[in-house]
Design a protein around this motif. Structure first.
Motif, PDB file in Angstrom:
ATOM      1  N   ALA A 281      20.574  31.544  21.417  1.00  0.00           N
ATOM      2  CA  ALA A 281      20.385  30.541  22.565  1.00  0.00           C
ATOM      3  C   ALA A 281      19.440  31.395  23.446  1.00  0.00           C
ATOM      4  O   ALA A 281      19.932  32.460  23.934  1.00  0.00           O
ATOM      5  CB  ALA A 281      21.591  30.120  22.932  1.00  0.00           C
ATOM      6  N   PRO A 282      18.703  30.750  24.399  1.00  0.00           N
ATOM      7  CA  PRO A 282      17.911  31.372  25.378  1.00  0.00           C
ATOM      8  C   PRO A 282      18.952  31.854  26.648  1.00  0.00           C
ATOM      9  O   PRO A 282      18.477  32.955  27.056  1.00  0.00           O
ATOM     10  CB  PRO A 282      17.109  30.139  26.248  1.00  0.00           C
ATOM     11  CG  PRO A 282      16.940  29.355  25.016  1.00  0.00           C
ATOM     12  CD  PRO A 282      18.266  29.238  24.190  1.00  0.00           C
ATOM     13  N   ARG A 283      19.999  31.343  26.907  1.00  0.00           N
ATOM     14  CA  ARG A 283      21.176  31.781  27.628  1.00  0.00           C
ATOM     15  C   ARG A 283      21.718  33.424  27.314  1.00  0.00           C
ATOM     16  O   ARG A 283      21.608  34.135  28.033  1.00  0.00           O
ATOM     17  CB  ARG A 283      22.142  30.769  27.875  1.00  0.00           C
ATOM     18  CG  ARG A 283      23.204  31.334  29.011  1.00  0.00           C
ATOM     19  CD  ARG A 283      24.417  30.347  29.105  1.00  0.00           C
ATOM     20  NE  ARG A 283      23.904  29.100  29.374  1.00  0.00           N
ATOM     21  CZ  ARG A 283      24.795  28.199  29.864  1.00  0.00           C
ATOM     22  NH1 ARG A 283      26.027  28.391  29.677  1.00  0.00           N
ATOM     23  NH2 ARG A 283      24.444  26.865  29.874  1.00  0.00           N
ATOM     24  N   ARG A 284      21.820  33.375  25.807  1.00  0.00           N
ATOM     25  CA  ARG A 284      22.415  34.420  25.401  1.00  0.00           C
ATOM     26  C   ARG A 284      21.258  35.783  25.614  1.00  0.00           C
ATOM     27  O   ARG A 284      21.535  36.851  25.632  1.00  0.00           O
ATOM     28  CB  ARG A 284      22.798  34.224  23.985  1.00  0.00           C
ATOM     29  CG  ARG A 284      23.675  35.438  23.526  1.00  0.00           C
ATOM     30  CD  ARG A 284      24.293  34.936  22.154  1.00  0.00           C
ATOM     31  NE  ARG A 284      24.950  36.385  21.590  1.00  0.00           N
ATOM     32  CZ  ARG A 284      25.815  37.245  22.073  1.00  0.00           C
ATOM     33  NH1 ARG A 284      26.270  36.688  23.084  1.00  0.00           N
ATOM     34  NH2 ARG A 284      25.946  37.999  21.325  1.00  0.00           N
ATOM     35  N   VAL A 285      20.164  35.211  25.073  1.00  0.00           N
ATOM     36  CA  VAL A 285      19.108  36.329  24.993  1.00  0.00           C
ATOM     37  C   VAL A 285      18.813  36.781  26.488  1.00  0.00           C
ATOM     38  O   VAL A 285      18.893  38.020  26.806  1.00  0.00           O
ATOM     39  CB  VAL A 285      17.619  35.739  24.643  1.00  0.00           C
ATOM     40  CG1 VAL A 285      16.726  36.605  24.837  1.00  0.00           C
ATOM     41  CG2 VAL A 285      17.939  35.153  23.010  1.00  0.00           C
TER      42      VAL A 285
END
Lengths: 313, 304
Positions: free
Chosen positions: A222-226
């Motif tokens: 997920a982008p947030r996690r990246v």
């Protein structure tokens, strides 16, 4: 790792020595006779002689330098010309408010500026990014005391929800303490926030171009996690550095902020000492604050070595 | 700071071929004015900063023309008047016109900013060139610079002002000293990398002496970063001059500098906020304009 840290700690000793000598040298390198200037316009010859003797200005320069270094190393910063009290005690009395103010300002700026910087980098080129960067350059250009007066005018004078000025120690209750400290801390934090937001954005932008970020996206994270787990972690080192380097800005701002909000801290002590030409106090404050600054950056460097095994001096 | 505020805007836009022409090339072509304008249009930050700065400079330098009164004229009958048609920015506790004082005050700020920028650059370049090229003085000079850098700039300037009489010249000195180490570091680092380059080796081989190498081979490569650095120094000097004056350790109180006007107005924050509002707004705008010029120049000259 340990020898590295030891070497880094040892390296601060000459820096502090040079700071001490510089503070000493200021007194002698500035044009004019320091004793005459410190004594002021209405001084008699006896006053000037008294000050000269008290500051040791009648001794040879090298002897003065040696004596000054020796006493600083013992933790003796001399005696105030105005009040006759030891400079270390005067500083001790005033450290609390300044520490509270800078700590709260630091807390506010870091908690707000790092997310802002990450957001700006994440949405690079968007209106959000531009807005954040315009905020940043404006914050950087804002005169601290003017911002302080604006906030006082809006929140204390017009709205009447916060006190105009003054300081309450923590012992007076956390609520009173915070009520008095919130406007000064917000005032002081803006410049620092601008600096950190800018640095965070640049640093995250740099990391987002790395291959492993592309890999992280490619494997479907997920982008947030990246962004938070991969990018921010790698980008945090330069941000931590700027937090340390920016401390000088924060201290400078604190001097002005304390003056606006009548906070009895180190800044007020310095300004009062300058108006009274109480040079030993000025010297002492400059030395102590620079020492804190050097130590803070030392701690940050050491934390670095612990966090990042790649770092070698 | 290595980030650039508007880099995103210029990077993102698809540049036409040849749009990245350096300013020097643009100047060499005919119609240099038009190329100059086109260059500016691609640098909205620089343009905005320059326009704002020009307006402020005009307001200050041409203060006599803009319907101002004598900034020192006392009118006890008209004390603490709010802004109105007769006195645009109101009057202070002595009935002096805040509008006139603000405009005239701009002269001090701009003069101090420019003087500090130029002086710090000159001294910093001189010390940095010598220090970078002569190993023997380098260690000593850099230790002194480290020591100066470890003292927060405002504190250093305040300590210097404590030892000097209040005058515009001494304010400039007090603001130059904390800036010098930053310039020296920049110059020295560039010299250290440039001196290893083939062109310097070649110059040495054909018999050029050290001063010539420093001035003709190394200094020109430093011009762009120094211009940018000088702009930022100018911005912070304008701010710091106001801080010093506000704290009572700057220009003599008789001079209506922005910091002095606001220092006098602080006792009247509740009754006459305009005494602080207007000079402060001018100050903030000026510093912002100079910072924008700095950011724009950095993008334009591709510094770092």
């Amino acid at each position: 790792m340990l020898p590295l840290i030891a070497r880094r700690i040892l390296a601060t000793i000459p820096v502090m020595g040079v700071v001490a000598l510089t503070v000493f040298g200021l007194l002698h390198l500035t044009p004019g006779d320091p004793a005459v200037i410190i004594a002021g316009d209405y001084a008699t010859t006896q006053d000037i002689e008294r000050i000269r003797a008290r500051l040791g200005l009648d001794r040879p320069l090298l002897a003065q330098a040696g004596l000054w270094l020796a006493s600083v190393a013992r933790g003796d910063l001399g005696v105030s010309i105005y009040s006759g009290l030891p400079v270390t005690r005067l500083i001790g009395q005033r450290v609390g408010p300044t520490a509270a103010l800078t700590a709260l300002a630091m807390l506010i700026s870091v908690t707000l500026a790092v997310p802002l910087g990450v957001l700006a980098a994440w949405r690079q080129g968007s209106w959000l990014d531009r807005a954040i960067m315009i905020f940043s350059v404006s914050g950087f250009s804002m005169p601290v005391f003017w911002l302080g007066f604006l906030l006082v005018w809006v929140f204390a004078i017009q709205a009447g929800v916060l006190p105009v000025q003054g300081y309450q120690p923590l012992e007076a209750g956390p609520w009173q303490f915070l009520r008095h400290l919130v406007l000064p801390a917000v005032t002081l934090s803006l410049v620092y926030m601008a600096l950190i937001a800018r640095m965070t954005r640049a640093s995250v932008l740099g990391v987002l171009r790395e291959d492993y970020i592309r890999t992280a996206f490619a494997k479907g994270l997920a982008p947030r996690r990246v962004l938070l787990a991969h990018a921010l972690k790698a980008a945090s080192l330069p941000v931590v550095t700027i937090i340390g380097v920016g401390f000088a800005l924060l201290i400078g701002g604190a001097v002005v902020t304390e003056s606006v909000f009548a906070i009895p801290g180190l800044g007020r002590l310095t300004v009062d000492a300058i108006v009274r030409r109480d040079y030993p106090v000025v010297q002492g404050v400059v030395l102590v604050v620079s020492g804190v600054y050097v130590l803070l950056n030392l701690v940050i460097d050491v934390v670095y070595v612990v966090l990042d095994p790649r770092i070698r001096y | 700071m290595s980030s650039s505020i508007h880099a995103s805007g210029t990077e993102g836009a698809a540049a036409p071929p040849g749009a990245d022409a350096l300013p020097a090339e643009a100047r060499a072509r005919p119609g240099r004015w038009r190329s100059g304008l086109r260059l500016l249009r691609r640098q909205p930050t620089l343009l905005a900063g320059l326009v704002a700065l020009l307006l402020i400079a005009l307001s200050g330098l041409g203060a006599d023309l803009w319907w101002t009164a004598d900034p020192q004229a006392l009118r006890p009958v008209a004390r603490l008047r709010p802004p109105a048609a007769e006195q645009w920015f109101g009057t202070d506790q002595y009935g002096r016109d805040v509008y006139s004082r603000t405009l005239y005050g701009g002269r001090i700020s701009l003069a101090v900013g420019a003087a500090v920028g130029v002086t710090s650059l000159c001294l910093g370049v001189a010390v940095g060139l010598v220090s970078g090229y002569y190993r023997r003085v380098d260690t000593l000079v850099m230790r002194v610079m480290d020591g100066l850098m470890a003292i927060p700039a405002i504190l250093l300037a305040l300590a210097l002002m404590a030892l000097m009489r209040a005058s515009v010249r001494n304010v400039i000195i007090a603001l130059v000293v904390p800036e010098i180490p930053r310039v020296v570091r920049l110059v020295r680092a560039s010299v250290l990398s440039l001196r290893e380059q083939t062109m310097v080796e070649g110059a040495r081989a054909i018999g050029a002496r050290t001063p010539r190498i420093l001035l003709r081979y190394i200094l020109p490569a430093l011009v762009a970063p120094l211009i940018v650095q000088g702009t930022y120094i100018c911005a912070s000097a304008i701010l710091f001059e106001a801080y010093l004056s506000f704290l009572g350790a700057g220009t003599p109180p008789i001079i209506p500098s922005w910091g002095n006007i606001m220092a006098e107005g602080r006792a009247y924050v509740q009754r006459a906020f305009w005494i602080i509002l207007f000079p402060g707004a001018f100050l903030a705008l000026t510093v912002l304009a100079v910072n924008l010029v700095g950011d724009g120049l950095r993008d334009l000259l591709k510094v770092r």
